[in-house]
Design an enzyme around this catalytic site. Structure first.
Site, mmCIF file in Angstrom:
data_model
loop_
_atom_site.group_PDB
_atom_site.id
_atom_site.type_symbol
_atom_site.label_atom_id
_atom_site.label_comp_id
_atom_site.label_asym_id
_atom_site.label_seq_id
_atom_site.Cartn_x
_atom_site.Cartn_y
_atom_site.Cartn_z
ATOM 1 N N CYS A 164 0.838 -1.210 0.000
ATOM 2 C CA CYS A 164 0.000 0.000 0.000
ATOM 3 C C CYS A 164 0.869 1.255 0.000
ATOM 4 O O CYS A 164 0.524 2.249 -0.648
ATOM 5 C CB CYS A 164 -0.911 0.022 1.230
ATOM 6 S SG CYS A 164 -2.048 -1.357 1.261
ATOM 7 N N ARG A 223 -7.846 -3.845 -3.506
ATOM 8 C CA ARG A 223 -7.262 -2.681 -4.215
ATOM 9 C C ARG A 223 -8.160 -2.357 -5.408
ATOM 10 O O ARG A 223 -8.005 -2.931 -6.487
ATOM 11 C CB ARG A 223 -5.849 -3.017 -4.683
ATOM 12 C CG ARG A 223 -4.941 -3.433 -3.548
ATOM 13 C CD ARG A 223 -3.537 -3.787 -4.033
ATOM 14 N NE ARG A 223 -2.821 -4.469 -2.960
ATOM 15 C CZ ARG A 223 -2.244 -3.868 -1.925
ATOM 16 N NH1 ARG A 223 -2.264 -2.553 -1.848
ATOM 17 N NH2 ARG A 223 -1.630 -4.552 -0.984
HETATM 18 C C1 BEZ Z 1 0.439 -4.592 1.811
HETATM 19 O O1 BEZ Z 1 1.612 -4.893 1.823
HETATM 20 O O2 BEZ Z 1 0.060 -3.487 1.432
HETATM 21 C C2 BEZ Z 1 -0.583 -5.607 2.207
HETATM 22 C C3 BEZ Z 1 -0.359 -6.922 1.885
HETATM 23 C C4 BEZ Z 1 -1.299 -7.879 2.268
HETATM 24 C C5 BEZ Z 1 -2.444 -7.499 2.946
HETATM 25 C C6 BEZ Z 1 -2.671 -6.161 3.219
HETATM 26 C C7 BEZ Z 1 -1.735 -5.210 2.849
#
Ligand code: BEZ
Length: 217
Positions: free
Chosen positions: A53, A130
């Site tokens: 993110c 996302r």
């Molecule tokens: C992230 O790295 O943004 C992420 C990865 C898995 C679940 C939620 C966020």
């Protein structure tokens, strides 16, 4: 719009964007009043202070001017509190020198996530996937992307898709595979025998056949 318990709504391309009021990092907004006469790229991320993110949200921040030059405002969202958003924005600014100063919705009650099908329970019951919603100036949804939690989006593709939508609207044409601005575009195929014969006789466009013709604008 009222959100019913345990009902997942999935807005579709061509629908009017469901209206909502939300708390964001720039204060309260009402979607119907936000970014009047502009495009909106609204996107969700699963959680603040997470690695993928952070790469995506800094990606949006770094290219914000490019979106603005396309008459477009950014609007982020996650199921986190506004305090969490502020802490993350400040942390990223301190650590990376990138300021994520576009509004980020604090969707702690999951109201907007549910309204926009961003909460997909077989992926996660607590984090939004996302998603990217391209909303035109009439507040119609024009393109939707959904990515899972473990795959980051492609900023070049988000911007390319926005340019393609805008170019298509302005010129009444369609975009072929991998189209980039400046490249030939697809002219609408003929709908009648008369139009077909006109297209066959038309030497102004590059033709594979009457139904697949391109021109450079
Ligand atoms: C992230 O790295 O943004 C992420 C990865 C898995 C679940 C939620 C966020």
């Amino acid at each position: 719009m009222e959100v019913q318990e345990n009902v997942i709504t999935m807005p579709r391309i061509g629908d009017m964007a469901p209206d909502f009021e939300a708390v964001t990092t720039i204060g309260k907004i009402q979607l119907s009043d936000y970014a009047k006469d502009k495009w909106i790229v609204m996107f969700s991320h699963p959680a603040d202070f997470t690695p993928v993110c952070t790469t995506e949200m800094t990606g949006f921040a770094l290219r914000k001017e490019e979106f603005n030059a396309l008459n477009t405002e950014l609007l982020g969202l996650s199921i986190d509190s506004v305090h969490s958003h502020l802490g993350w924005v400040n942390n990223v600014r301190e650590k990376m020198g990138i300021y994520m100063d576009f509004p980020i919705i604090a969707d702690i009650d999951m109201k907007v996530s549910k309204l926009y099908g961003m909460l997909q329970p077989n992926e996660s019951t607590t984090a939004a996937v996302r998603a990217v919603f391209f909303i035109d100036p009439s507040k119609k949804i024009r393109l939707i992307m959904y990515y899972p939690l473990n795959v980051g989006r492609n900023m070049d593709e988000i911007i390319r898709a926005l340019k393609a939508l805008q170019f298509s609207d302005a010129n009444r044409v369609a975009m072929p595979l991998d189209w980039q601005p400046g490249e030939p575009v697809i002219v609408p195929p003929p709908k009648t025998l008369k139009e077909m014969d006109e297209r066959i006789a038309d030497t102004s466009c590059e033709k594979i056949d009457f139904y697949l013709a391109k021109k450079t604008i």
